[in-house]
Scaffold this active site. Structure first.
Site, PDB file in Angstrom:
ATOM      1  N   ASP A 296     -20.397 -14.787 -25.791  1.00  0.00           N
ATOM      2  CA  ASP A 296     -20.681 -14.307 -24.432  1.00  0.00           C
ATOM      3  C   ASP A 296     -22.179 -14.033 -24.269  1.00  0.00           C
ATOM      4  OD1 ASP A 296     -17.974 -14.368 -23.971  1.00  0.00           O
ATOM      5  OD2 ASP A 296     -17.731 -12.192 -23.788  1.00  0.00           O
TER       6      ASP A 296
ATOM      7  N   GLU B 289      -7.217 -20.239 -22.003  1.00  0.00           N
ATOM      8  CA  GLU B 289      -8.578 -20.713 -22.286  1.00  0.00           C
ATOM      9  C   GLU B 289      -8.592 -21.746 -23.402  1.00  0.00           C
ATOM     10  OE1 GLU B 289     -11.150 -17.285 -22.951  1.00  0.00           O
ATOM     11  OE2 GLU B 289     -11.462 -17.072 -20.803  1.00  0.00           O
TER      12      GLU B 289
ATOM     13  N   ASN C  62      -2.602  -9.692 -13.618  1.00  0.00           N
ATOM     14  CA  ASN C  62      -3.111  -8.786 -12.591  1.00  0.00           C
ATOM     15  C   ASN C  62      -2.601  -9.236 -11.218  1.00  0.00           C
ATOM     16  OD1 ASN C  62      -4.858 -10.817 -11.620  1.00  0.00           O
ATOM     17  ND2 ASN C  62      -6.523 -10.155 -12.957  1.00  0.00           N
TER      18      ASN C  62
ATOM     19  N   THR D  81      -0.911  -5.402 -13.658  1.00  0.00           N
ATOM     20  CA  THR D  81      -1.983  -4.404 -13.559  1.00  0.00           C
ATOM     21  C   THR D  81      -2.517  -4.410 -12.128  1.00  0.00           C
ATOM     22  OG1 THR D  81      -3.594  -6.006 -14.402  1.00  0.00           O
ATOM     23  CG2 THR D  81      -2.619  -4.513 -15.998  1.00  0.00           C
ATOM     24  N   LEU D  82      -2.831  -3.211 -11.634  1.00  0.00           N
ATOM     25  CA  LEU D  82      -3.168  -3.043 -10.214  1.00  0.00           C
ATOM     26  C   LEU D  82      -4.565  -2.473 -10.020  1.00  0.00           C
ATOM     27  CD1 LEU D  82       0.241  -1.307  -9.322  1.00  0.00           C
ATOM     28  CD2 LEU D  82      -0.299  -3.731  -9.064  1.00  0.00           C
TER      29      LEU D  82
ATOM     30  N   ASP E 273     -19.043  -1.654 -17.595  1.00  0.00           N
ATOM     31  CA  ASP E 273     -18.834  -3.106 -17.709  1.00  0.00           C
ATOM     32  C   ASP E 273     -17.327  -3.334 -17.847  1.00  0.00           C
ATOM     33  OD1 ASP E 273     -18.680  -5.752 -18.430  1.00  0.00           O
ATOM     34  OD2 ASP E 273     -20.074  -5.620 -20.117  1.00  0.00           O
TER      35      ASP E 273
ATOM     36  N   THR F 171     -15.790  -6.135 -18.332  1.00  0.00           N
ATOM     37  CA  THR F 171     -15.427  -7.293 -19.159  1.00  0.00           C
ATOM     38  C   THR F 171     -14.504  -6.857 -20.302  1.00  0.00           C
ATOM     39  OG1 THR F 171     -17.659  -8.093 -18.737  1.00  0.00           O
ATOM     40  CG2 THR F 171     -16.375  -9.319 -20.362  1.00  0.00           C
TER      41      THR F 171
ATOM     42  N   ASP G  85      -8.142  -7.585 -21.420  1.00  0.00           N
ATOM     43  CA  ASP G  85      -7.772  -8.020 -22.783  1.00  0.00           C
ATOM     44  C   ASP G  85      -7.400  -6.809 -23.642  1.00  0.00           C
ATOM     45  OD1 ASP G  85      -8.443 -10.600 -22.013  1.00  0.00           O
ATOM     46  OD2 ASP G  85     -10.521 -10.365 -22.662  1.00  0.00           O
TER      47      ASP G  85
ATOM     48  N   GLY H 195     -20.119  -4.931 -22.957  1.00  0.00           N
ATOM     49  CA  GLY H 195     -19.701  -6.063 -23.771  1.00  0.00           C
ATOM     50  C   GLY H 195     -18.200  -6.266 -23.787  1.00  0.00           C
TER      51      GLY H 195
HETATM   52  O1  RIB Z   1     -11.789 -11.432 -20.503  1.00  0.00           O
HETATM   53  C1  RIB Z   1     -13.143 -11.412 -20.841  1.00  0.00           C
HETATM   54  C2  RIB Z   1     -13.560 -12.701 -21.503  1.00  0.00           C
HETATM   55  O2  RIB Z   1     -13.429 -13.756 -20.567  1.00  0.00           O
HETATM   56  C3  RIB Z   1     -15.002 -12.742 -21.962  1.00  0.00           C
HETATM   57  O3  RIB Z   1     -15.179 -12.251 -23.264  1.00  0.00           O
HETATM   58  C4  RIB Z   1     -15.367 -14.216 -21.806  1.00  0.00           C
HETATM   59  O4  RIB Z   1     -15.597 -14.882 -23.006  1.00  0.00           O
HETATM   60  C5  RIB Z   1     -14.209 -14.837 -21.023  1.00  0.00           C
HETATM   61  O5  RIB Z   1     -13.404 -15.589 -21.817  1.00  0.00           O
END
Ligand code: RIB
Length: 294
Positions: free
Chosen positions: A12, A136, A179, A211-212, A237, A239, A243, A278
């Site tokens: 990333d 992915e 989601n 998830t909402l 963040d 991100t 996950d 991150g």
């Molecule tokens: O869900 C977050 C992820 O989505 C990031 O780490 C990025 O690599 C994308 O795959």
């Protein structure tokens, strides 16, 4: 019980932006960070940190050894990761001043999964073991078919959502974690209650976690619904928050058998992830989740 996560590993590149870049605009980022990521890698780390015995299946290129090392250091078994010639998958991520993100993905090695590789990886697992998938990598449909034949329990996080998801043998999925936006795209319904109803009409044996965002999350199966609030934190963040939620939910469910407990731990862990920068580095350990004053 073993957990196989067959999923992406990404490098990333995270750019801190005042706002997301607009068409035709050139704008300087105030900061660049490089983090391990990928929905697959992030979920494996969350699963392992929450206590599951996790095996990661997937591919990296010659530039991806650090990702394998990151997984190993988090306690994930990396022996099933294959080395390929193609460049490792990567993501270009903008994070704005509110902590929201926008992501460009390049699949690279993640899109080089082969039929033979799937057979080899699945050989290591038995009926009743869990398989976790996101969207992915290539050949997700084939992995579902083969794992179902083996009697594995299939968990799908249909993210990122695209047309390919609709073509998957979704009737073989035991668990959906998604989601609201993914739920709407999959069912054509807008309201959370209607999304859940529609999914349960189509897949009556499935168990679903929706998830909402700021409104929390809800678990649903044919018999019950369980609601969970978010734990409020200041967003730095977002991100990998999803996950982290997925990994903690499944791992806690396996460990305790309680959906209520799994939702609560997932909400706590993802709140901590949101408060840190991150993808992979933001995922808390079990001790942090249990000790956090949130
Ligand atoms: O869900 C977050 C992820 O989505 C990031 O780490 C990025 O690599 C994308 O795959």
């Amino acid at each position: 019980m073993k957990v196989l996560n067959f999923g992406s590993l990404n490098l990333d590149l995270v750019y801190q932006m005042e706002h997301f870049i607009r068409a035709g605009e050139t704008f300087a980022a105030s900061r660049l960070d490089k983090f391990p990521g990928g929905k697959g890698l992030n979920q494996s780390i969350a699963l392992a940190r929450a206590g599951a015995e996790v095996y990661h299946g997937g591919n990296v290129g010659p530039d991806g050894e650090a990702l394998v090392e990151t997984l190993g250091n988090a306690g994930v078994d990396t022996r099933l990761i294959r080395r390929v010639e193609e460049v490792t998958g990567h993501a270009v991520i903008q994070v704005d001043s509110r902590g929201d993100n926008s992501i460009i993905l390049y699949g690279g090695a993640n899109m080089r999964v082969t039929s033979g590789q799937i057979d080899q990886v699945l050989e290591e697992f038995a009926p009743g073991d869990y398989l976790i998938l996101q969207n992915e990598i290539n050949r997700v449909g084939e992995i579902i078919e083969k794992a179902f034949e083996k009697g594995m329990l299939i968990v799908l996080n249909p993210s990122p959502m695209n047309e390919e998801i609709r073509k998957l043998p979704l009737e073989k999925v035991s668990f959906f974690l998604l989601n609201e936006i993914e739920g709407e795209e999959l069912t054509g319904k807008r309201e959370p209650g209607e999304i859940l109803e529609e999914l349960l009409i189509r897949y009556p044996h499935a168990r679903i976690v929706l998830t909402l965002g700021g409104k929390g999350s809800v678990y649903a199966d044919a018999e019950k619904r369980i609601y969970q609030d978010i734990y409020k934190v200041e967003a730095v963040d977002t991100t990998a928050a999803g996950d982290t939620f997925t990994g903690y939910f499944i791992s806690t469910l396996i460990r305790t058998g309680s959906c209520q407990k799994a939702l609560d731990m997932a909400a706590r862990a993802s709140a901590i992830a949101v408060s840190r920068k991150g993808a992979a580095p933001s995922i808390p350990t079990l001790d942090e989740v249990c000790g956090a004053g949130i």
